[in-house]
Design a protein around this motif. Structure first.
Motif, short mmCIF file in Angstrom:
data_model
loop_
_atom_site.label_atom_id
_atom_site.label_comp_id
_atom_site.label_asym_id
_atom_site.label_seq_id
_atom_site.Cartn_x
_atom_site.Cartn_y
_atom_site.Cartn_z
N TRP A 173 19.95 -0.27 20.73
CA TRP A 173 19.14 0.45 21.68
C TRP A 173 19.37 1.95 21.52
O TRP A 173 20.51 2.42 21.46
N MET A 174 18.27 2.71 21.48
CA MET A 174 18.37 4.14 21.23
C MET A 174 18.17 4.97 22.50
O MET A 174 18.82 6.00 22.68
N GLY A 175 17.25 4.56 23.33
CA GLY A 175 17.00 5.34 24.53
C GLY A 175 15.78 4.85 25.27
O GLY A 175 15.08 3.94 24.82
N VAL A 176 15.54 5.47 26.43
CA VAL A 176 14.44 5.04 27.29
C VAL A 176 13.74 6.26 27.88
O VAL A 176 14.36 7.28 28.17
N LEU A 177 12.43 6.10 28.02
CA LEU A 177 11.61 7.06 28.76
C LEU A 177 11.17 6.36 30.03
O LEU A 177 10.52 5.32 29.97
N SER A 178 11.55 6.89 31.16
CA SER A 178 11.20 6.21 32.40
C SER A 178 9.81 6.63 32.87
O SER A 178 9.21 7.59 32.37
N TYR A 179 9.31 5.89 33.82
CA TYR A 179 7.94 6.09 34.30
C TYR A 179 7.73 7.52 34.83
O TYR A 179 6.61 8.04 34.80
N ASP A 180 8.81 8.14 35.34
CA ASP A 180 8.68 9.46 35.93
C ASP A 180 8.93 10.58 34.93
O ASP A 180 9.00 11.75 35.32
N GLY A 181 9.06 10.22 33.67
CA GLY A 181 9.21 11.22 32.63
C GLY A 181 10.64 11.54 32.25
O GLY A 181 10.88 12.26 31.28
N ASN A 182 11.60 11.01 32.99
CA ASN A 182 13.00 11.24 32.62
C ASN A 182 13.36 10.40 31.41
O ASN A 182 12.82 9.32 31.19
N THR A 183 14.30 10.92 30.63
CA THR A 183 14.73 10.20 29.44
C THR A 183 16.24 10.04 29.44
O THR A 183 16.98 10.86 30.01
N TYR A 184 16.69 8.99 28.77
CA TYR A 184 18.12 8.79 28.58
C TYR A 184 18.31 8.27 27.17
O TYR A 184 17.72 7.27 26.77
N VAL A 185 19.13 9.00 26.41
CA VAL A 185 19.39 8.65 25.03
C VAL A 185 20.81 8.11 24.92
O VAL A 185 21.73 8.65 25.51
N SER A 186 20.96 7.06 24.15
CA SER A 186 22.28 6.47 23.94
C SER A 186 23.26 7.51 23.41
O SER A 186 22.92 8.28 22.50
N PRO A 187 24.47 7.54 23.94
CA PRO A 187 25.48 8.47 23.43
C PRO A 187 25.75 8.29 21.94
O PRO A 187 26.26 9.22 21.29
N ALA A 188 25.43 7.14 21.40
CA ALA A 188 25.65 6.89 19.97
C ALA A 188 24.87 7.87 19.11
O ALA A 188 25.22 8.09 17.95
N GLY A 204 24.05 11.06 20.26
CA GLY A 204 24.36 12.43 20.65
C GLY A 204 23.10 13.21 20.95
O GLY A 204 22.23 12.75 21.68
N ARG A 205 23.02 14.38 20.35
CA ARG A 205 21.85 15.23 20.54
C ARG A 205 20.85 15.09 19.40
O ARG A 205 19.91 15.87 19.31
N ARG A 206 21.07 14.11 18.55
CA ARG A 206 20.16 13.95 17.40
C ARG A 206 18.82 13.38 17.81
O ARG A 206 17.80 13.65 17.19
N ALA A 207 18.82 12.56 18.88
CA ALA A 207 17.59 11.85 19.25
C ALA A 207 16.99 12.44 20.52
O ALA A 207 17.71 12.84 21.44
N SER A 208 15.68 12.47 20.55
CA SER A 208 14.98 12.89 21.76
C SER A 208 13.72 12.03 21.90
O SER A 208 13.15 11.58 20.91
N ILE A 209 13.34 11.81 23.15
CA ILE A 209 12.17 10.99 23.45
C ILE A 209 11.25 11.80 24.35
O ILE A 209 11.71 12.48 25.27
N SER A 210 9.96 11.72 24.06
CA SER A 210 8.99 12.46 24.86
C SER A 210 7.72 11.62 25.00
O SER A 210 7.62 10.54 24.42
N ARG A 211 6.77 12.14 25.76
CA ARG A 211 5.53 11.40 25.95
C ARG A 211 4.34 12.34 25.95
O ARG A 211 4.47 13.53 26.24
N ASP A 212 3.19 11.77 25.63
CA ASP A 212 1.91 12.45 25.73
C ASP A 212 1.02 11.53 26.56
O ASP A 212 0.47 10.55 26.05
N THR A 213 0.92 11.85 27.84
CA THR A 213 0.18 10.96 28.73
C THR A 213 -1.31 10.94 28.42
O THR A 213 -1.98 9.94 28.67
N SER A 214 -1.83 12.03 27.86
CA SER A 214 -3.26 12.07 27.53
C SER A 214 -3.61 11.11 26.41
O SER A 214 -4.74 10.64 26.32
N LYS A 215 -2.61 10.80 25.57
CA LYS A 215 -2.84 9.87 24.45
C LYS A 215 -2.16 8.52 24.69
O LYS A 215 -2.27 7.63 23.84
N ASN A 216 -1.48 8.38 25.81
CA ASN A 216 -0.71 7.16 26.10
C ASN A 216 0.27 6.86 24.97
O ASN A 216 0.35 5.72 24.47
#
Length: 115
Positions: free
Chosen positions: A49-64, A66-78
């Protein structure tokens, strides 16, 4: 019925940034109403598991990662995006997105890190 489709480059060179997109379609599901996960499976290994984007836009990335991974969203494109920086050969894997009201999985995107 909700469907997830991962897309991205099949090949990435070491030290580059891997960028993947997960497109959510089907039914009336929108990404800002559910949680969405990124998960990967390297050859011969289990699911990671790498991380999650929650319904409210918050993200949590696995400590495994570090800062290498990031998750984002584009609601206009789903769409949900995953960026993984400074990749190494060990980042070779099939990358999945999963989530939604019935926790469905995409078919996965194979990514190989090779020089």
């Amino acid at each position: 019925q909700v469907r997830l489709q991962e897309s991205g480059p099949g090949l990435v060179k070491p030290s580059q940034t891997l960028s993947l997109t997960c497109t959510v379609s089907g039914g009336s599901t929108t990404i800002n109403a559910n949680n969405w996960n990124w998960i990967r499976q390297a050859p011969g290994k289990g699911l990671e598991w790498m991380g999650v984007l929650s319904y409210d836009g918050n993200t949590y990335v696995s400590p495994a990662f570090g800062r290498r991974a990031s998750i984002s969203r584009d609601t206009s494109k789903n769409q949900i995006a995953l960026n993984l920086r400074s990749v190494t050969l060990e980042d070779t894997a099939v990358y999945y997105c999963a989530g939604g009201p019935n926790y469905v999985w995409g078919q996965g995107a194979q990514v190989s890190v090779t020089s």
